[in-house]
Design a protein around this motif. Structure first.
Motif, PDB file in Angstrom:
ATOM      1  N   ILE A  80     -36.865  44.109  76.122  1.00 56.13           N
ATOM      2  CA  ILE A  80     -37.151  43.319  77.324  1.00 56.13           C
ATOM      3  C   ILE A  80     -38.661  43.318  77.614  1.00 56.13           C
ATOM      4  O   ILE A  80     -39.254  42.278  77.934  1.00 56.13           O
ATOM      5  CB  ILE A  80     -36.355  43.895  78.526  1.00 56.13           C
ATOM      6  N   TYR A  88     -15.540  51.258  87.907  1.00 51.58           N
ATOM      7  CA  TYR A  88     -16.734  51.479  88.715  1.00 51.58           C
ATOM      8  C   TYR A  88     -17.722  50.352  88.467  1.00 51.58           C
ATOM      9  O   TYR A  88     -17.615  49.619  87.474  1.00 51.58           O
ATOM     10  CB  TYR A  88     -17.337  52.866  88.477  1.00 51.58           C
ATOM     11  N   PHE A 134     -27.363  52.004  83.129  1.00 46.42           N
ATOM     12  CA  PHE A 134     -26.878  52.317  81.789  1.00 46.42           C
ATOM     13  C   PHE A 134     -25.690  53.285  81.827  1.00 46.42           C
ATOM     14  O   PHE A 134     -25.387  53.947  80.836  1.00 46.42           O
ATOM     15  CB  PHE A 134     -28.025  52.897  80.944  1.00 46.42           C
ATOM     16  N   CYS A 174     -25.216  54.584  78.061  1.00 42.07           N
ATOM     17  CA  CYS A 174     -25.585  53.630  77.021  1.00 42.07           C
ATOM     18  C   CYS A 174     -26.558  54.255  76.004  1.00 42.07           C
ATOM     19  O   CYS A 174     -27.659  54.667  76.370  1.00 42.07           O
ATOM     20  CB  CYS A 174     -26.249  52.418  77.671  1.00 42.07           C
ATOM     21  N   PRO A 175     -26.191  54.301  74.717  1.00 36.95           N
ATOM     22  CA  PRO A 175     -27.115  54.870  73.726  1.00 36.95           C
ATOM     23  C   PRO A 175     -28.249  53.908  73.393  1.00 36.95           C
ATOM     24  O   PRO A 175     -29.225  54.290  72.757  1.00 36.95           O
ATOM     25  CB  PRO A 175     -26.223  55.105  72.513  1.00 36.95           C
ATOM     26  N   GLY A 176     -28.089  52.614  73.845  1.00 34.74           N
ATOM     27  CA  GLY A 176     -29.105  51.619  73.481  1.00 34.74           C
ATOM     28  C   GLY A 176     -30.126  51.384  74.581  1.00 34.74           C
ATOM     29  O   GLY A 176     -30.892  50.419  74.529  1.00 34.74           O
ATOM     30  N   ILE A 186     -30.317  40.557  81.225  1.00 36.84           N
ATOM     31  CA  ILE A 186     -31.347  41.244  82.024  1.00 36.84           C
ATOM     32  C   ILE A 186     -32.714  40.610  81.766  1.00 36.84           C
ATOM     33  O   ILE A 186     -33.511  40.390  82.690  1.00 36.84           O
ATOM     34  CB  ILE A 186     -31.360  42.767  81.710  1.00 36.84           C
ATOM     35  N   ILE A 193     -31.930  42.292  67.573  1.00 33.40           N
ATOM     36  CA  ILE A 193     -31.049  43.437  67.298  1.00 33.40           C
ATOM     37  C   ILE A 193     -30.550  43.400  65.857  1.00 33.40           C
ATOM     38  O   ILE A 193     -30.578  44.410  65.157  1.00 33.40           O
ATOM     39  CB  ILE A 193     -29.878  43.494  68.310  1.00 33.40           C
ATOM     40  N   PRO A 215     -25.070  46.075  85.431  1.00 30.50           N
ATOM     41  CA  PRO A 215     -23.669  45.784  85.104  1.00 30.50           C
ATOM     42  C   PRO A 215     -22.783  45.818  86.340  1.00 30.50           C
ATOM     43  O   PRO A 215     -22.939  46.691  87.189  1.00 30.50           O
ATOM     44  CB  PRO A 215     -23.289  46.919  84.153  1.00 30.50           C
ATOM     45  N   GLN A 250     -11.801  51.855  82.705  1.00 27.63           N
ATOM     46  CA  GLN A 250     -11.089  52.713  81.760  1.00 27.63           C
ATOM     47  C   GLN A 250      -9.718  53.075  82.322  1.00 27.63           C
ATOM     48  O   GLN A 250      -9.449  52.827  83.489  1.00 27.63           O
ATOM     49  CB  GLN A 250     -11.844  53.984  81.415  1.00 27.63           C
ATOM     50  N   ARG A 308      -9.570  53.895  76.495  1.00 26.50           N
ATOM     51  CA  ARG A 308      -9.955  52.488  76.595  1.00 26.50           C
ATOM     52  C   ARG A 308      -9.002  51.619  75.773  1.00 26.50           C
ATOM     53  O   ARG A 308      -9.445  50.726  75.054  1.00 26.50           O
ATOM     54  CB  ARG A 308     -11.372  52.333  76.022  1.00 26.50           C
ATOM     55  N   ALA A 312     -33.079  48.645  74.606  1.00 25.89           N
ATOM     56  CA  ALA A 312     -33.017  47.484  75.494  1.00 25.89           C
ATOM     57  C   ALA A 312     -34.343  47.344  76.261  1.00 25.89           C
ATOM     58  O   ALA A 312     -34.915  46.240  76.353  1.00 25.89           O
ATOM     59  CB  ALA A 312     -31.855  47.639  76.470  1.00 25.89           C
ATOM     60  N   PHE A 323     -19.978  41.935  81.216  1.00 26.31           N
ATOM     61  CA  PHE A 323     -20.119  43.064  82.142  1.00 26.31           C
ATOM     62  C   PHE A 323     -21.481  43.082  82.846  1.00 26.31           C
ATOM     63  O   PHE A 323     -21.644  43.740  83.860  1.00 26.31           O
ATOM     64  CB  PHE A 323     -19.784  44.400  81.463  1.00 26.31           C
TER      65      PHE A 323
HETATM   66  C1  HEM Z   1     -30.112  45.899  79.413  1.00 28.94           C
HETATM   67  C2  HEM Z   1     -29.231  46.056  78.456  1.00 28.94           C
HETATM   68  C3  HEM Z   1     -28.068  47.008  78.485  1.00 28.94           C
HETATM   69  C4  HEM Z   1     -27.348  47.461  79.544  1.00 28.94           C
HETATM   70  C5  HEM Z   1     -27.547  47.113  81.025  1.00 28.94           C
HETATM   71  C6  HEM Z   1     -26.351  48.356  79.024  1.00 28.94           C
HETATM   72  C7  HEM Z   1     -25.443  49.045  79.818  1.00 28.94           C
HETATM   73  C8  HEM Z   1     -24.451  49.850  79.294  1.00 28.94           C
HETATM   74  C9  HEM Z   1     -23.510  50.571  80.099  1.00 28.94           C
HETATM   75  C10 HEM Z   1     -23.448  50.581  81.621  1.00 28.94           C
HETATM   76  C11 HEM Z   1     -22.689  51.241  79.261  1.00 28.94           C
HETATM   77  C12 HEM Z   1     -21.580  52.168  79.662  1.00 28.94           C
HETATM   78  C13 HEM Z   1     -20.341  51.394  79.882  1.00 28.94           C
HETATM   79  C14 HEM Z   1     -19.199  52.311  80.245  1.00 28.94           C
HETATM   80  O1  HEM Z   1     -19.068  52.671  81.378  1.00 28.94           O
HETATM   81  O2  HEM Z   1     -18.473  52.660  79.363  1.00 28.94           O
HETATM   82  C15 HEM Z   1     -23.110  50.930  77.922  1.00 28.94           C
HETATM   83  C16 HEM Z   1     -22.478  51.416  76.789  1.00 28.94           C
HETATM   84  C17 HEM Z   1     -22.910  51.138  75.526  1.00 28.94           C
HETATM   85  N1  HEM Z   1     -24.041  50.451  75.166  1.00 28.94           N
HETATM   86 FE1  HEM Z   1     -25.329  49.551  76.420  1.00 28.94          FE
HETATM   87  N2  HEM Z   1     -26.468  48.418  77.683  1.00 28.94           N
HETATM   88  C18 HEM Z   1     -27.516  47.621  77.308  1.00 28.94           C
HETATM   89  C19 HEM Z   1     -28.016  47.427  76.025  1.00 28.94           C
HETATM   90  C20 HEM Z   1     -27.489  48.025  74.903  1.00 28.94           C
HETATM   91  C21 HEM Z   1     -28.044  47.905  73.575  1.00 28.94           C
HETATM   92  C22 HEM Z   1     -29.307  47.114  73.233  1.00 28.94           C
HETATM   93  C23 HEM Z   1     -27.222  48.584  72.737  1.00 28.94           C
HETATM   94  C24 HEM Z   1     -27.326  48.825  71.250  1.00 28.94           C
HETATM   95  C25 HEM Z   1     -28.278  48.545  70.482  1.00 28.94           C
HETATM   96  C26 HEM Z   1     -26.164  49.154  73.536  1.00 28.94           C
HETATM   97  C27 HEM Z   1     -25.125  49.893  73.050  1.00 28.94           C
HETATM   98  C28 HEM Z   1     -24.123  50.457  73.811  1.00 28.94           C
HETATM   99  C29 HEM Z   1     -22.988  51.164  73.234  1.00 28.94           C
HETATM  100  C30 HEM Z   1     -22.705  51.407  71.776  1.00 28.94           C
HETATM  101  C31 HEM Z   1     -22.219  51.590  74.323  1.00 28.94           C
HETATM  102  C32 HEM Z   1     -20.905  52.367  74.261  1.00 28.94           C
HETATM  103  C33 HEM Z   1     -21.129  53.814  74.540  1.00 28.94           C
HETATM  104  C34 HEM Z   1     -19.865  54.639  74.608  1.00 28.94           C
HETATM  105  O3  HEM Z   1     -18.816  54.156  75.047  1.00 28.94           O
HETATM  106  O4  HEM Z   1     -19.939  55.804  74.232  1.00 28.94           O
HETATM  107  N3  HEM Z   1     -26.363  48.793  74.841  1.00 28.94           N
HETATM  108  N4  HEM Z   1     -24.179  50.094  77.973  1.00 28.94           N
END
Ligand code: HEM
Length: 866
Positions: free
Chosen positions: A821, A765, A804, A811-813, A684, A568, A739, A744, A493, A817, A849
């Motif tokens: 919501i 994607y 996610f 997504c770890p969150g 969202i 958050i 999203p 990447q 990335r 999330a 995104f």
């Molecule tokens: C509805 C809300 C959310 C959606 C739709 C969402 C969606 C996503 C998606 C699709 C990815 C993967 C992106 C990729 O392809 O690399 C991602 C990664 C991530 N999200 Fe979420 N997310 C949300 C909320 C959150 C929240 C609340 C947190 C933290 C408290 C969070 C933390 C992260 C982190 C740290 C990553 C990076 C993971 C990595 O690259 O290993 N997200 N999220």
């Protein structure tokens, strides 16, 4: 099946292509298929036909007497409306290389329908003969065609003029755009191959309509002798009275490429011959002038195919001197049907003349005249030829040919090529609508979501250009998983890392390989379910307070953003000494994140020129990192577990390696959680409210559930598990508004199902794309929470549920999330009865995104009973 035919020549006009297309659609109907014909305007007297759709022409422009149509947006809308009304269309078949056909290609690609192209005519020769300025005309046509249907690759050199070469570029590009190509003759197929057309070519002759053939068979010839079946006796019935003149027939357009003047000159030199001219065109005046007052040359004007066929029964020979133009020559087929011998000049056309049924002669009028003279002097020679024709089975009955054409259709429908995996990057289709230099940027910026949705129909992998550099979009869940689970190869990335650099240096979203895996293990405990119980209590309290304090009218989008930012950051660090850092977050994070999005989207050269913005970015990033770093150090000194994210990050020791996170790494991850979590969750959340408020049934069901479970409030963590209907609304919102982009870079070559993309390739994607693909979600444009009802949810392919992400970067969150919501929505609707402002129309903005409603203006009325 339902076939959409696209032709630039209205069936009410006269010409070989028109005749062929008309025979094709009658043939297909005869076989029980539905046909809709899209065409240019025709003669005013044409009877209205419900299956004929006339596209809008360019006003005051006609080419060679035909109305000119361009593939405009208005025409695309008309085609889409007809497809919607009369659809579903199973196959698109384009028959020309001009505007209507190009509009057909684009419609096929928009709708993901297999596409067949018939190349009928030698545009190179046509332009050469008919245009006053062939070179500019061919060049302009190529440029125009290329602007709407990009020309790819190089074309082999052939001995031909420069204008011919431009015309061939256009013809080849039109053919390359199709999934299957049909040509009427083998010699023309060879020419297309010589010009670089690869892939399968079907040689299927033009045909003569069955009804016309049956009628011809049943009609007695005018001289009163018995009509018999087409075949052995037909030639004999049309025998010339030995004493009379040789009756020569012309049945074609009077246009230079057909060489009518050579025909007239030849007949004038044969005293024992008369010529009946059936046809019209721009050489009529010259032809009349050449014929002068000689009564042996008789002009009959443009006549129907039926008249021509019957005339063929009354003549001794068809004269067809065209040279290097005809790909088959409809009149040659008709002559064979009527048992009429021919004199012709183009050796390539021998393929269309029954063996022994014609005389091939040199192209000069003298040579043609000599051939006619021999025939005039020898009725036996004519007789031999008629017998030879009669002995040859007629190969062009339309019903038999239509069966061949529909077999081509059926093969494509059963195995649609656009769903086939390309084997090399060169085979990856480019998304339609690419502009020079700008690529697809305008389309993607103007309507990102619509653009992304359109890509599923193009293929499993689609090339898009957001500027000069190509990106490869994966459109199937199976391919997306190959990124997520690393089976395609390694990805990094670095682009995003550069855009975030000053504010987040090495957080999980930009790490790759083993360091990424380790980091994911290190942050996972902070977001585990057990911890979420603690966060839920904080979140419920904040949500209730926030809802209670809302004013009577409010933009809920803005308000959602502020709420999620507070929620958050409150769960990241709860200790009192985090207050200053929280204030800093509130002050600076929104601006910093907007900058990151911009930097990631802008080309490097532009980024390098943004000195002032860069300095401000670096200063704010340093201030934010400084405040958060101070809290991390204070937590370490304090040593207690505050049951928040920061305590979890500080306290965690990796079981495998014994690693602990350093201060800078923790700062990185905290800021990343805000960066990745705030905008996405707020968007969202706003969409959940929007979808609920715009549907009275959904709003009623949400309120009813809240009345029962939460009553007058307050909202509590436990409610999370007691609101199944709201959960369905949230899941459907994540599908509908999930999203829209994730990017990447290939770290070394990466291979997807045999397709290898090079090192550095940008791989994209879109969960949103998959979520709107009717192959995974029937009626995807319908917002329907009941998809997620227990009795229906099993029908959803889990691989196609991607809000996610998937695999290593999932997504770890996600649970955090969902929790936020759910509790915020419960708080809003237990306090208030919101109503969207009347006249409000939502506008999705896709700067981040996850797309967001740009505003969400509502009026709040208190819930009765509170
Ligand atoms: C509805 C809300 C959310 C959606 C739709 C969402 C969606 C996503 C998606 C699709 C990815 C993967 C992106 C990729 O392809 O690399 C991602 C990664 C991530 N999200 Fe979420 N997310 C949300 C909320 C959150 C929240 C609340 C947190 C933290 C408290 C969070 C933390 C992260 C982190 C740290 C990553 C990076 C993971 C990595 O690259 O290993 N997200 N999220």
């Amino acid at each position: 099946m339902h076939i959409a035919l696209f032709t630039d020549f209205h069936p009410g006009t006269v010409g070989g292509i028109q005749t062929s297309v008309a025979a094709q659609y009658r043939g297909a109907r005869r076989l029980g298929h539905r046909v809709t014909v899209f065409t240019a305007p025709g003669p005013e007297s044409t009877e209205p036909d419900p299956d004929l759709v006339v596209l809008s022409p360019v006003r005051a422009l006609s080419v060679n007497g035909f109305a000119a149509v361009l593939p405009t947006r208005a025409n695309a809308r008309l085609i889409d409306a007809v497809f919607a009304e009369r659809g579903p269309v199973d196959i698109v078949h384009t028959q020309t290389t001009y505007g209507v056909a190009v509009a057909g290609v684009k419609a096929a690609r928009r709708h993901g329908i297999p596409l067949v192209q018939t190349i009928h005519s030698r545009d190179d020769v046509f332009i050469q003969h008919t245009s006053p300025a062939p070179y500019p005309a061919a060049l302009a046509m190529r440029a125009l065609h290329n602007s709407v249907l990009p020309h790819r690759g190089r074309m082999p050199r052939n001995p031909e003029s420069r204008s011919a070469r431009h015309a061939w570029h256009t013809m080849i590009a039109q053919a390359q755009a199709a999934d299957a190509v049909i040509v009427p003759s083998a010699h023309f197929a060879e020419r297309l191959r010589a010009h670089g057309l690869a892939g399968r070519l079907h040689v299927i002759s033009n045909g003569v309509d069955d009804d016309l053939l049956d009628e011809l068979e049943a009609t007695p010839p005018a001289d009163g002798r018995d009509a018999t079946a087409l075949g052995a006796d037909l030639g004999a019935t049309a025998r010339r009275a030995d004493a009379g003149p040789l009756r020569v027939l012309w049945c074609a357009r009077l246009s230079a490429e057909k060489r009518p003047l050579a025909a007239i000159e030849a007949v004038l030199r044969v005293p024992g011959a008369v010529l009946d001219v059936y046809g019209d065109g721009d050489q009529l005046a010259a032809a009349r002038e050449l014929a002068g007052a000689d009564p042996r040359i008789r002009f009959h004007g443009a006549r129907s195919q039926r008249d021509c066929l019957h005339a063929m029964r009354e003549h001794d020979i068809l004269l067809f001197p065209s040279l290097g133009f005809d790909t088959q020559g409809m009149a040659l087929l008709e002559a064979a049907a009527a048992g009429l011998p021919v004199v012709y000049c183009d050796a390539a056309l021998s393929e269309s003349v029954p063996p022994g049924g014609g005389v091939l002669t040199g192209p000069e009028p003298d040579a043609i005249a000599a051939a006619l003279r021999t025939l005039a002097d020898s009725p036996a020679g004519l007789e031999t030829r008629r017998t030879a024709i009669a002995a040859t089975p007629f190969p062009a009955r339309q019903s038999a040919l239509s069966a061949e054409i529909t077999a081509v259709y059926a093969e494509l429908i059963a195995d649609p090529p656009h769903a086939r995996m390309p084997r090399t990057p060169a085979e990856v289709p480019t998304a339609p609508g690419r502009l020079p230099l700008l690529g697809h940027s305008i389309a993607a910026l103007r309507d990102s979501l619509g653009f992304v949705r359109s890509l599923a129909a193009v293929g499993p992998v689609v090339r898009v250009y957001l500027g000069p550099r190509p990106a490869y979009v994966l459109t199937t869940p199976e391919l997306i998983r190959q990124v997520g689970f690393g089976t395609a190869g390694e990805f990094h990335r670095d682009d995003l890392r550069a855009a975030m650099h000053e504010v987040v240096r090495g957080a999980s979203n930009v790490l790759a390989g083993p360091p990424h895996e380790l980091r994911r293990r290190m942050i996972a405990p902070a977001l585990r379910r057990r911890r979420l119980q603690d966060y839920a209590a904080v979140t419920a309290g904040i949500a209730d307070e926030w809802a209670a304090a809302l004013p009577g009218t409010v933009n809920l989008m803005e308000s959602a953003h502020a709420l999620v930012l507070d929620t958050i950051s409150a769960t990241l660090f709860t200790a009192d000494f985090g207050a200053a850092a929280k204030a800093e977050v509130r002050r600076n994070i929104p601006w910093l994140l907007a900058q990151v999005v911009q930097r990631a989207a802008l080309p490097d050269a532009v980024n390098r020129a943004r000195f002032l913005a860069d300095r401000r970015f670096a200063a704010k990033a340093a201030a934010l990192r400084g405040e958060i770093g101070a809290v991390v150090r204070a937590y370490r000194a304090d040593g207690r577990d505050h049951r928040d994210v920061l305590s979890a990050l500080i306290g965690h020791v990796d079981a495998e390696t014994g690693a602990r996170l350093g201060d800078e790494e923790i700062v990185d991850e905290l800021i990343l959680m805000l960066a990745a979590g705030v905008g996405s969750t707020a968007s969202i959340l706003a969409w959940v409210w929007y979808e609920t408020l715009r549907s009275p049934e959904i709003a009623k069901a949400v309120r009813a559930e809240l009345d029962t479970e939460v009553g007058a409030g307050p909202v509590e963590p436990d409610h999370l598990y007691r609101l199944p209907y709201l959960r369905r609304v949230i899941l459907e919102t994540l599908r509908y508004w999930g999203p829209w982009v994730s990017t990447q870079n290939a770290d070394g070559p990466v291979t997807f199902d045999g397709l290898t993309l090079p090192d550095g390739a940008v791989v994209v994607y879109s969960p949103y794309l998959v979520h709107h693909d009717p192959r995974h979600y029937p009626d995807p444009a319908r917002f329907d929470p009941e998809r997620w009802a227990p009795e229906r949810v099993d029908g959803i392919d889990r691989k196609a549920v991607l809000p996610f992400g998937v695999g290593a970067r999932h997504c770890p969150g996600n649970n955090f999330a969902l929790l936020t919501i759910t509790l915020a929505t419960a708080a809003l609707f237990t306090h208030w009865n919101p109503a969207l402002d009347s006249g409000y129309r939502v506008r999705p903005s896709s700067g981040d995104f996850v797309a967001a409603p740009s505003r969400l203006p509502v009026t709040l009325r208190p819930r009765t009973g509170r």
